[in-house]
Scaffold this active site. Structure first.
Site, PDB file in Angstrom:
ATOM      1  CB  CYS A 213      -0.940   0.019   1.209  1.00 56.89           C
ATOM      2  SG  CYS A 213      -1.970   1.498   1.202  1.00 56.89           S
TER       3      CYS A 213
ATOM      4  CG  ASN B   4      -2.005  -6.951  -8.913  1.00 56.45           C
ATOM      5  OD1 ASN B   4      -1.655  -6.115  -8.090  1.00 56.45           O
ATOM      6  ND2 ASN B   4      -3.155  -6.849  -9.537  1.00 56.45           N
TER       7      ASN B   4
ATOM      8  N   GLY C 165      -7.623  -5.865 -10.078  1.00 57.35           N
ATOM      9  CA  GLY C 165      -8.133  -4.840  -9.187  1.00 57.35           C
ATOM     10  C   GLY C 165      -9.049  -3.878  -9.915  1.00 57.35           C
TER      11      GLY C 165
END
Ligand SMILES: Cc1cc2nc3c(=O)[nH]c(=O)nc-3n(C[C@H](O)[C@H](O)[C@H](O)COP(=O)(O)O)c2cc1C
Length: 321
Positions: A100, A200, A224
């Site tokens: 993050c 990803n 996502g």
């Protein structure tokens, strides 16, 4: 690929998305055929303080296995305690957030700050692995910035302490979500470790997932942003990877039904006031790309009640159908 005793094939995962992949959205993705979903990131500290909002985020009732819960934190012992609490709430897999980029997370030494402190990153993973009896996985970025790519060193260190799967978001912290994900690093990480690696970054159509696997040899993919307003992307991508063929886009009736059911779930779990506010965000995603989207966005933002929102959604989706 296998994760613990789960045989997952070549899985397509719905990414952990803070503020998005709550229970209502996870259930919606699964209702349209998605199989593997992730919670939003959950603070280890808030969990150990038994914060009620945080405990709500761990409502996994009725969801199918493997129930993957993502935790973030910076202290090994607190992370281990939080992992045990998550398991009490029926988590089957504990994932640790090391990616993050948000300032409010990084300033506490959490999320992608761990990319600058590999011994701590490894100590956190090790403490969680030792504390629990379920698979522990980690989601990483490539490094803090282009000059400091640590993905391979970190991946090896995490594998060494017993982490069973890695997800690599192929961007640096400094990139946030800009530029293009550099899939080449996913290939390198995959070559460097023997645990499964999930690729990803920038999968927006099923064929992107096919290319990602072809170019990197990764064991599965995670999606996502592509799933915002498009829960069907998860099962359509899974179908494409399983069969090589593309399912048609959902028809209007199905879209309408799914959007309204999603809204009902949001209202059930969050109540009318918060639910309406949350649905505004999802509704804008559901209509992205349609003509006059900017105008419709204003109409959505001005809805004052669940009934009005429902009527507006039906009208918009019928008009664009
Ligand atoms: C709104 C939003 C919220 C996110 N929240 C999380 C999170 O809670 N945990 C996490 O590991 N990554 C989080 N991410 C990163 C995504 O999981 C994913 O790694 C990133 O979006 C790249 O994949 P994509 O190109 O398919 O979107 C978030 C991304 C977005 C856009």
């Amino acid at each position: 690929m296998k994760l613990g005793h789960y045989e997952l094939g070549v899985p397509v995962f719905l990414a952990p998305l803070a503020g998005v992949t709550d229970k209502a959205f996870r259930e919606t993705v699964c209702a349209v055929g998605g199989e593997y979903v992730w919670t939003e990131m959950i603070s280890d500290k808030a969990l150990t303080y038994q914060n009620s909002r945080t405990l709500n985020m761990l409502d996994l009732y009725g969801e199918s296995e493997p129930r993957i819960v993502q935790l973030f934190g910076s202290d090994p012992e607190t992370m281990a305690r939080a992992a045990l609490l998550a398991i009490d709430c029926s988590a089957n897999v504990i994932d640790i957030n090391m990616g993050c980029p948000a300032q409010k997370i990084v300033k506490n030494g959490e999320g992608s700050a761990l990319l600058k402190d590999l011994p701590r990153a490894q100590a956190i993973a090790s403490a969680v692995v030792r504390a629990v009896h379920v698979p522990v996985t980690v989601k990483i970025r490539l490094g803090w910035n282009d000059e400091d790519i640590v993905a391979i060193e970190l991946a090896k260190g995490l594998e060494a302490v017993g982490v069973q799967m890695l997800t690599v978001h192929a961007r640096t912290r400094e990139q946030f979500y800009s530029g293009q994900a550099d899939w080449e690093w996913i290939r390198r990480v995959k070559q460097a470790v023997s645990i499964p690696v999930i690729g990803n970054g920038d999968v927006f159509i099923p064929e992107d997932a096919g290319r990602l696997i072809e170019q990197t040899g990764c064991d599965g993919v995670m999606i996502g942003r592509g799933a915002l307003g498009n829960p069907w992307l998860i099962p359509r991508t899974q179908h494409y990877l399983n069969s090589g063929s593309l399912l048609p886009e959902p028809r209007l009736e199905e879209r309408l039904q799914v959007v309204l059911q999603h809204f009902d779930r949001i209202l059930r779990y969050k109540g009318d006031r918060i639910g309406l506010n949350e649905m505004r965000k999802h509704a804008v995603w559901y209509i992205k790309g349609v003509q006059k989207a900017a105008q419709l966005r204003n109409v959505i933002m001005q809805t004052k009640s669940p009934e009005e929102m429902r009527a507006v959604l039906i009208q918009i989706l019928q008009d664009i159908g």
